[in-house]
Every structure is written in structure tokens, then in C-alpha cells.
Motif scaffolding. Sequence first.
Motif, PDB file in Angstrom:
ATOM      1  N   ASN A  77       0.810  -1.219   0.000  1.00 20.36           N
ATOM      2  CA  ASN A  77       0.000   0.000   0.000  1.00 20.36           C
ATOM      3  C   ASN A  77       0.844   1.270   0.000  1.00 20.36           C
ATOM      4  OD1 ASN A  77      -2.411  -1.547   0.183  1.00 20.36           O
ATOM      5  ND2 ASN A  77      -1.994  -1.834   2.361  1.00 20.36           N
ATOM      6  N   SER A  78       2.146   1.104  -0.117  1.00 21.24           N
ATOM      7  CA  SER A  78       3.037   2.253  -0.064  1.00 21.24           C
ATOM      8  C   SER A  78       3.602   2.557  -1.451  1.00 21.24           C
ATOM      9  CB  SER A  78       4.185   1.979   0.909  1.00 21.24           C
ATOM     10  OG  SER A  78       5.158   2.987   0.831  1.00 21.24           O
ATOM     11  N   ALA A  79       3.462   3.791  -1.869  1.00 17.62           N
ATOM     12  CA  ALA A  79       4.011   4.206  -3.173  1.00 17.62           C
ATOM     13  C   ALA A  79       5.519   4.392  -3.101  1.00 17.62           C
ATOM     14  CB  ALA A  79       3.346   5.498  -3.618  1.00 17.62           C
ATOM     15  N   SER A  80       6.069   4.527  -1.890  1.00 18.44           N
ATOM     16  CA  SER A  80       7.505   4.787  -1.745  1.00 18.44           C
ATOM     17  C   SER A  80       8.292   3.534  -1.358  1.00 18.44           C
ATOM     18  CB  SER A  80       7.732   5.879  -0.706  1.00 18.44           C
ATOM     19  OG  SER A  80       7.253   5.447   0.554  1.00 18.44           O
ATOM     20  N   ALA A  81       7.762   2.354  -1.609  1.00 18.23           N
ATOM     21  CA  ALA A  81       8.428   1.080  -1.310  1.00 18.23           C
ATOM     22  C   ALA A  81       8.822   0.978   0.158  1.00 18.23           C
ATOM     23  CB  ALA A  81       9.643   0.876  -2.223  1.00 18.23           C
ATOM     24  N   LYS A  82       7.880   1.299   1.024  1.00 18.88           N
ATOM     25  CA  LYS A  82       8.102   1.201   2.466  1.00 18.88           C
ATOM     26  C   LYS A  82       8.302  -0.268   2.841  1.00 18.88           C
ATOM     27  CE  LYS A  82       5.745   1.968   6.860  1.00 18.88           C
ATOM     28  NZ  LYS A  82       4.492   2.376   7.486  1.00 18.88           N
ATOM     29  N   ILE A  83       9.266  -0.522   3.727  1.00 19.02           N
ATOM     30  CA  ILE A  83       9.539  -1.889   4.190  1.00 19.02           C
ATOM     31  C   ILE A  83       8.892  -2.087   5.550  1.00 19.02           C
ATOM     32  CG2 ILE A  83      11.329  -3.517   4.898  1.00 19.02           C
ATOM     33  CD1 ILE A  83      13.159  -2.175   2.838  1.00 19.02           C
ATOM     34  N   ILE A  84       8.164  -3.179   5.684  1.00 18.17           N
ATOM     35  CA  ILE A  84       7.542  -3.543   6.953  1.00 18.17           C
ATOM     36  C   ILE A  84       8.385  -4.642   7.579  1.00 18.17           C
ATOM     37  CG2 ILE A  84       5.492  -4.512   8.054  1.00 18.17           C
ATOM     38  CD1 ILE A  84       3.880  -3.434   5.666  1.00 18.17           C
ATOM     39  N   ALA A  85       8.825  -4.427   8.811  1.00 15.60           N
ATOM     40  CA  ALA A  85       9.626  -5.418   9.532  1.00 15.60           C
ATOM     41  C   ALA A  85       8.715  -6.262  10.416  1.00 15.60           C
ATOM     42  CB  ALA A  85      10.678  -4.727  10.389  1.00 15.60           C
ATOM     43  N   LYS A  86       8.933  -7.570  10.379  1.00 12.57           N
ATOM     44  CA  LYS A  86       8.132  -8.481  11.205  1.00 12.57           C
ATOM     45  C   LYS A  86       9.064  -9.476  11.881  1.00 12.57           C
ATOM     46  CE  LYS A  86       4.486 -11.880  11.157  1.00 12.57           C
ATOM     47  NZ  LYS A  86       3.594 -12.728  10.408  1.00 12.57           N
ATOM     48  N   GLU A  87       8.952  -9.582  13.213  1.00 12.40           N
ATOM     49  CA  GLU A  87       9.740 -10.568  13.950  1.00 12.40           C
ATOM     50  C   GLU A  87       9.204 -11.957  13.624  1.00 12.40           C
ATOM     51  OE1 GLU A  87       9.762  -9.727  18.130  1.00 12.40           O
ATOM     52  OE2 GLU A  87      10.383  -7.660  17.798  1.00 12.40           O
ATOM     53  N   ILE A  88      10.100 -12.884  13.333  1.00 11.41           N
ATOM     54  CA  ILE A  88       9.655 -14.249  13.028  1.00 11.41           C
ATOM     55  C   ILE A  88      10.175 -15.264  14.054  1.00 11.41           C
ATOM     56  CG2 ILE A  88       9.293 -13.822  10.579  1.00 11.41           C
ATOM     57  CD1 ILE A  88      11.971 -15.204  10.025  1.00 11.41           C
ATOM     58  N   THR A  89      10.883 -14.782  15.071  1.00 13.39           N
ATOM     59  CA  THR A  89      11.327 -15.661  16.158  1.00 13.39           C
ATOM     60  C   THR A  89      11.047 -14.970  17.477  1.00 13.39           C
ATOM     61  OG1 THR A  89      13.569 -14.745  16.195  1.00 13.39           O
ATOM     62  CG2 THR A  89      13.199 -16.686  14.791  1.00 13.39           C
ATOM     63  N   GLN A  90      11.100 -15.748  18.544  1.00 15.05           N
ATOM     64  CA  GLN A  90      11.002 -15.201  19.891  1.00 15.05           C
ATOM     65  C   GLN A  90      12.314 -15.498  20.604  1.00 15.05           C
ATOM     66  OE1 GLN A  90       7.612 -17.067  21.708  1.00 15.05           O
ATOM     67  NE2 GLN A  90       6.176 -15.645  20.764  1.00 15.05           N
ATOM     68  N   ASP A  91      12.815 -14.483  21.319  1.00 15.62           N
ATOM     69  CA  ASP A  91      14.079 -14.656  22.033  1.00 15.62           C
ATOM     70  C   ASP A  91      13.972 -15.785  23.056  1.00 15.62           C
ATOM     71  OD1 ASP A  91      14.740 -12.448  20.592  1.00 15.62           O
ATOM     72  OD2 ASP A  91      14.893 -11.095  22.300  1.00 15.62           O
ATOM     73  N   HIS A  92      15.035 -16.549  23.187  1.00 18.39           N
ATOM     74  CA  HIS A  92      15.103 -17.594  24.209  1.00 18.39           C
ATOM     75  C   HIS A  92      15.672 -16.972  25.482  1.00 18.39           C
ATOM     76  CE1 HIS A  92      15.318 -20.984  20.977  1.00 18.39           C
ATOM     77  NE2 HIS A  92      14.104 -20.553  21.171  1.00 18.39           N
ATOM     78  N   LYS A  93      14.830 -16.247  26.187  1.00 18.86           N
ATOM     79  CA  LYS A  93      15.229 -15.596  27.436  1.00 18.86           C
ATOM     80  C   LYS A  93      14.450 -16.223  28.582  1.00 18.86           C
ATOM     81  CE  LYS A  93      16.439 -11.103  25.598  1.00 18.86           C
ATOM     82  NZ  LYS A  93      16.347  -9.676  25.809  1.00 18.86           N
ATOM     83  N   PRO A  94      15.107 -16.482  29.703  1.00 19.59           N
ATOM     84  CA  PRO A  94      14.392 -17.099  30.826  1.00 19.59           C
ATOM     85  C   PRO A  94      13.321 -16.203  31.428  1.00 19.59           C
ATOM     86  CG  PRO A  94      16.662 -16.605  31.423  1.00 19.59           C
ATOM     87  CD  PRO A  94      16.522 -16.330  29.959  1.00 19.59           C
ATOM     88  N   SER A  95      13.299 -14.933  31.088  1.00 22.20           N
ATOM     89  CA  SER A  95      12.218 -14.066  31.559  1.00 22.20           C
ATOM     90  C   SER A  95      10.920 -14.340  30.802  1.00 22.20           C
ATOM     91  CB  SER A  95      12.610 -12.591  31.418  1.00 22.20           C
ATOM     92  OG  SER A  95      12.929 -12.291  30.065  1.00 22.20           O
TER      93      SER A  95
END
Length: 118
Positions: A77-95
Motif C-alpha cells: 500500500n506504499s508508493a515509496s516502497a516502504k519496508i515492513i519489519a516483522k519478527e519471526i522468532t522469539q528470544d530464548h530468554k528465561p524471563s
Amino acid sequence: WLKNNLPRLLRQSKFFPHNFKKAFKDAYESAESSLERSSIDTNVSGSTALTVIVFDQFLNVSWAGDTRAIVGTLDPNSASAKIIAKEITQDHKPSNFREKFRIQRAGGEVRVSESSGK
């Protein structure tokens, strides 16, 4: 060490390339066993890993440790070739509740650090 050995261990897995989930697990476990037998002192050193393989137009992702993968896609939907970032992993943090549960289920323990309170 992982950069030089994990790809080979992945290719050697009997599950590669038919079952990526099992192939990744097999390769990561083989890497851990090999490291324990190496001259590297695994009691005082560690590593994180992120492996991504594109196969039949699918991203096959595996990761260990506090590592994050982000994929960028062009916003249609962006005329200016906007990049959408999406996380595809979850950090392995004990919290993270699920990670804490996984650690404890495997016989490990999670301790609160007095210096950070976390």
C-alpha cells in the motif's frame, strides 16, 4: 565454530531436506555434542545460532539462544516502497514464561540475579 560446522551437520542429517524441523534439531544436537568433545571449554563459553534456509519458497527457521530474526517485506500500500519489519522468532530468554518452563522441564533452573533484579 558454529559458522564453520553447523551447515555441514545440517546437510549430514538424515532428515535433510525432507523434514527441516527434525533436521535442525538433529544438527543443533550434533553441534552441541561435538562442542562438548572439542577443546573448547563449554562450561565458560556459549553461542547463539540462527539458521534460515529458503526451500520451495518457504523460510525454514531455527534458532538457539538470545537471537532474533526479522523479515522485511515491501508494503503493497506504499508508493515509496516502504519496508515492513516483522519478527519471526522469539528470544530464548528465561524471563519469557515458555522459555523458563522449558528450562525447568529439562532439569535446569532459573535464578534471579541480585545485581539486575531479573
